[in-house]
Design an enzyme around this catalytic site. Structure first.
Site, short mmCIF file in Angstrom:
data_model
loop_
_atom_site.label_atom_id
_atom_site.label_comp_id
_atom_site.label_asym_id
_atom_site.label_seq_id
_atom_site.Cartn_x
_atom_site.Cartn_y
_atom_site.Cartn_z
N LYS A 88 -0.23 -12.51 -8.55
CA LYS A 88 0.71 -11.77 -7.96
C LYS A 88 0.62 -12.04 -6.25
O LYS A 88 -0.62 -11.86 -5.65
CB LYS A 88 0.27 -10.44 -8.16
CG LYS A 88 1.35 -9.29 -8.26
CD LYS A 88 0.96 -7.97 -8.96
CE LYS A 88 1.97 -6.89 -8.85
NZ LYS A 88 1.15 -5.65 -8.90
C1 E4P Z 1 3.95 -3.22 -9.74
O1 E4P Z 1 3.29 -4.19 -10.27
C2 E4P Z 1 3.03 -2.25 -9.20
O2 E4P Z 1 1.65 -2.57 -9.20
C3 E4P Z 1 3.43 -0.92 -9.18
O3 E4P Z 1 4.50 -0.94 -10.03
C4 E4P Z 1 3.56 -0.05 -7.78
O4 E4P Z 1 3.85 1.45 -8.45
P1 E4P Z 1 3.76 2.58 -7.68
O5 E4P Z 1 4.65 2.64 -6.61
O6 E4P Z 1 3.67 3.93 -8.58
O7 E4P Z 1 2.10 2.47 -6.80
#
Ligand code: E4P
Length: 225
Positions: A88
């Protein structure tokens, strides 16, 4: 549409996996910190355990470097943990360069922290396997997150981009349904939102009535013996 769970919690991953509908996992540094995991060795072991739990599903793990050399070095190490690891990478200038490098070198990527169609185009051009628009955070800032999924889906279809749209930052079961309608290839969700899809009061009322009537049926059958 694929279902990923957005957590680093092993019990929740197992529960979603046991449902039989789980295709993968996404993590981020905040989710890892929440589980109390500290130190490189423990972090890498945790990623490996997640990969083994979801046998075969993609597991996104995030780099914390923000310069090209650092992102590449970190990404190579993360990708070596398990074949299902997807690196990522944040949507920043060096992140885009790293996405291209990973794509040219056979390492799969998920471009994270995406909040606009322009960013999604860049991610696709750089060869990201997944792009992660954060729809809940967009909603939080008074814009329409699902509309962004629709827009990216339209652009990718029109232009023939192969990058998969991974709707992230999901807050509810309704978000999942809306993302499916809008053309998301994947939804990554908290366990609660996945389980929320199960719920309908008429299902509960209907089942209670069927079970009640089944009891009567049994009584008649027992009485007939
Ligand atoms: C995506 O891969 C992120 O880990 C995640 O969806 C972020 O979500 P949040 O806005 O609830 O922290």
């Amino acid at each position: 549409m694929k279902f990923f769970i957005d957590t680093a919690n092993l019990a929740q991953i197992k529960e979603a996996h046991d449902l039989g509908i789980l295709d993968g996992v996404t993590t981020n540094p905040s989710l890892m910190a929440k589980e109390g995991i500290r130190g490189e060795e423990a972090i890498n072991q945790h990623y490996l355990t997640i990969c083994e739990l979801v046998d075969g599903g993609d597991v996104s793990v995030e780099v914390i470097s923000t310069d090209l050399a650092g992102i590449i070095e970190e990404g190579k190490k993360l990708a070596a943990i398990h074949p299902n690891i997807v690196v990522k990478v944040p949507m920043i200038k060096d992140g885009v360069k790293a996405l291209k490098w990973f794509s040219d070198n056979g390492i799969r990527t998920n471009c994270t922290l995406v909040f606009s169609a322009g960013q999604a185009i860049l991610a696709a051009k750089a060869g990201a396997n997944y792009v992660s628009p954060f729809i809940g955070r967009i909603d939080d800032s008074n814009w329409d997150g699902v509309q962004l999924i629709e827009q990216i889906s339209h652009i990718y279809n029109l232009q023939g981009f192969k990058t998969e749209i991974l709707a992230a930052s999901i807050r509810s079961a309704l978000h999942i349904v809306k993302c499916a309608e809008a053309g998301a290839d994947v939804c990554t969700c908290p366990l609660e939102s996945i389980l929320g899809l199960l719920k309908h009061p008429l299902t509960d009322i209907g089942l209670a009535k069927f079970l009640d009537d089944a009891k009567k049926m049994k009584e008649v059958m027992v009485g007939a013996k």
